[in-house]
Scaffold this active site. Sequence first.
Site, mmCIF file in Angstrom:
data_model
loop_
_atom_site.group_PDB
_atom_site.id
_atom_site.type_symbol
_atom_site.label_atom_id
_atom_site.label_comp_id
_atom_site.label_asym_id
_atom_site.label_seq_id
_atom_site.Cartn_x
_atom_site.Cartn_y
_atom_site.Cartn_z
ATOM 1 N N ASP A 1 -0.355 -7.412 3.451
ATOM 2 C CA ASP A 1 0.830 -7.252 2.593
ATOM 3 C C ASP A 1 1.720 -8.482 2.624
ATOM 4 O O ASP A 1 2.415 -8.782 1.656
ATOM 5 C CB ASP A 1 1.614 -5.969 2.927
ATOM 6 C CG ASP A 1 2.068 -5.905 4.362
ATOM 7 O OD1 ASP A 1 1.367 -6.401 5.256
ATOM 8 O OD2 ASP A 1 3.160 -5.353 4.611
ATOM 9 N N THR B 1 10.061 1.024 2.384
ATOM 10 C CA THR B 1 8.767 0.489 1.929
ATOM 11 C C THR B 1 7.748 1.598 1.662
ATOM 12 O O THR B 1 6.840 1.405 0.857
ATOM 13 C CB THR B 1 8.194 -0.531 2.931
ATOM 14 O OG1 THR B 1 7.906 0.118 4.183
ATOM 15 C CG2 THR B 1 9.170 -1.666 3.164
ATOM 16 N N MET C 1 3.688 -0.972 0.085
ATOM 17 C CA MET C 1 3.881 -2.411 -0.124
ATOM 18 C C MET C 1 5.059 -2.891 0.710
ATOM 19 O O MET C 1 6.113 -3.243 0.185
ATOM 20 C CB MET C 1 4.122 -2.689 -1.615
ATOM 21 C CG MET C 1 2.950 -2.345 -2.523
ATOM 22 S SD MET C 1 1.566 -3.496 -2.312
ATOM 23 C CE MET C 1 0.617 -2.713 -1.041
ATOM 24 N N HIS C 2 4.849 -2.945 2.033
ATOM 25 C CA HIS C 2 5.963 -3.288 2.929
ATOM 26 C C HIS C 2 6.565 -4.663 2.603
ATOM 27 O O HIS C 2 7.710 -4.785 2.188
ATOM 28 C CB HIS C 2 5.484 -3.332 4.384
ATOM 29 C CG HIS C 2 4.856 -2.079 4.884
ATOM 30 N ND1 HIS C 2 5.566 -0.918 5.062
ATOM 31 C CD2 HIS C 2 3.590 -1.813 5.291
ATOM 32 C CE1 HIS C 2 4.754 0.014 5.556
ATOM 33 N NE2 HIS C 2 3.560 -0.507 5.692
ATOM 34 N N ASP C 3 5.779 -5.689 2.871
ATOM 35 C CA ASP C 3 6.337 -7.048 2.843
ATOM 36 C C ASP C 3 6.730 -7.534 1.444
ATOM 37 O O ASP C 3 7.746 -8.250 1.316
ATOM 38 C CB ASP C 3 5.355 -8.028 3.499
ATOM 39 C CG ASP C 3 5.177 -7.725 4.987
ATOM 40 O OD1 ASP C 3 6.025 -7.007 5.556
ATOM 41 O OD2 ASP C 3 4.195 -8.208 5.578
#
Length: 312
Positions: free
Chosen positions: A15, A196, A242-244
């Site tokens: 990610d 997130t 979609m953390h980052d």
Amino acid sequence: MTRTALIIDCDPGVDDAIALFLAFASPDDLELIAITTVAGNVGAPLTARNARIIRQIAGREDVPVYVGAQVPLVRAPIIASHFHGDSGLGDLAVFAPVAPDAAGHAVTAIIKAVMTRPPGAVSIAVTGPMTNLALALRLEPAIAHRLGTVVVMGGARTEGGNITASAEYNIYADPHAAQVVFASGCKVVTLGLDATHQVRATPKRVAAVRAIDTPAARATYDLLKFSEGVQRRFAGALAPPMHDPCTIAWLLAPDLFTTRPVDLRVEVAADLTMGHTAVEFRLADPAAASVHWVTQVNAGAVFDLMLERLAR
Ligand code: BDR
Ligand code: CA
């Protein structure tokens, strides 16, 4: 919108790689000063190489990649290759990138960028353990009040953790560094799992990525397919969060996010809850808070933004 001068401090990482693609595809909004890498999802040599691979796919060799901390401040490294694959980039075909790392250390590069530009001019997105930024704050404490916004992916409040019951991975991997950053007085916007986990690559969204014919979109599709498999194994087939990429999306479109001022402390002593983020909303003086916590995300709009940029 004014262009934000930005350092991305990362540990690619599937990610992280998608976050980099989003940033590389946004030159009108972001002046990328540097990518700095850190030990995290995989070891430090691999995170730096992976950043250079993503840079090459995106055709952005103009952005220097600086290698950073090899290990966390206090704890032994905690590798997350079960989430990111042995290479750190899932099933993506890795290769030896043409352009090398930049000369010099990531921590020095961060300090130099912040101290040589006007106060508030340089922001940093941190998508891995916060070791590099903590070291920079220790070496040159004056950066705390010269930085623009520090946008971090890390922590969990209403959600439980994702590496232990209490802790999110980036904080757990270097809780001491996180505590240094949150206590520094830096202006921090924090995207924890509460935020997130709202932004997921559903099958429909993954299909929309597949329909885009650019090198960045093709690589993103491969990364997302790998993450779908990971989610099936570890999270009962929920679509991958979609953390980052949320950090870059916040910088591009902060109106898509709702934040609250908080007091945030990190557990650094207790084994069972190591890396837990204690997030307090009840503040005596909310206006004085340096840390903000993201509570709500317009996930559809964030994903549309990603699709639009991947098509560029
Ligand atoms: C965070 O941990 C890492 O594995 C991901 O890259 C992300 O930065 C999510 O908890
Ligand atoms: Ca990461």
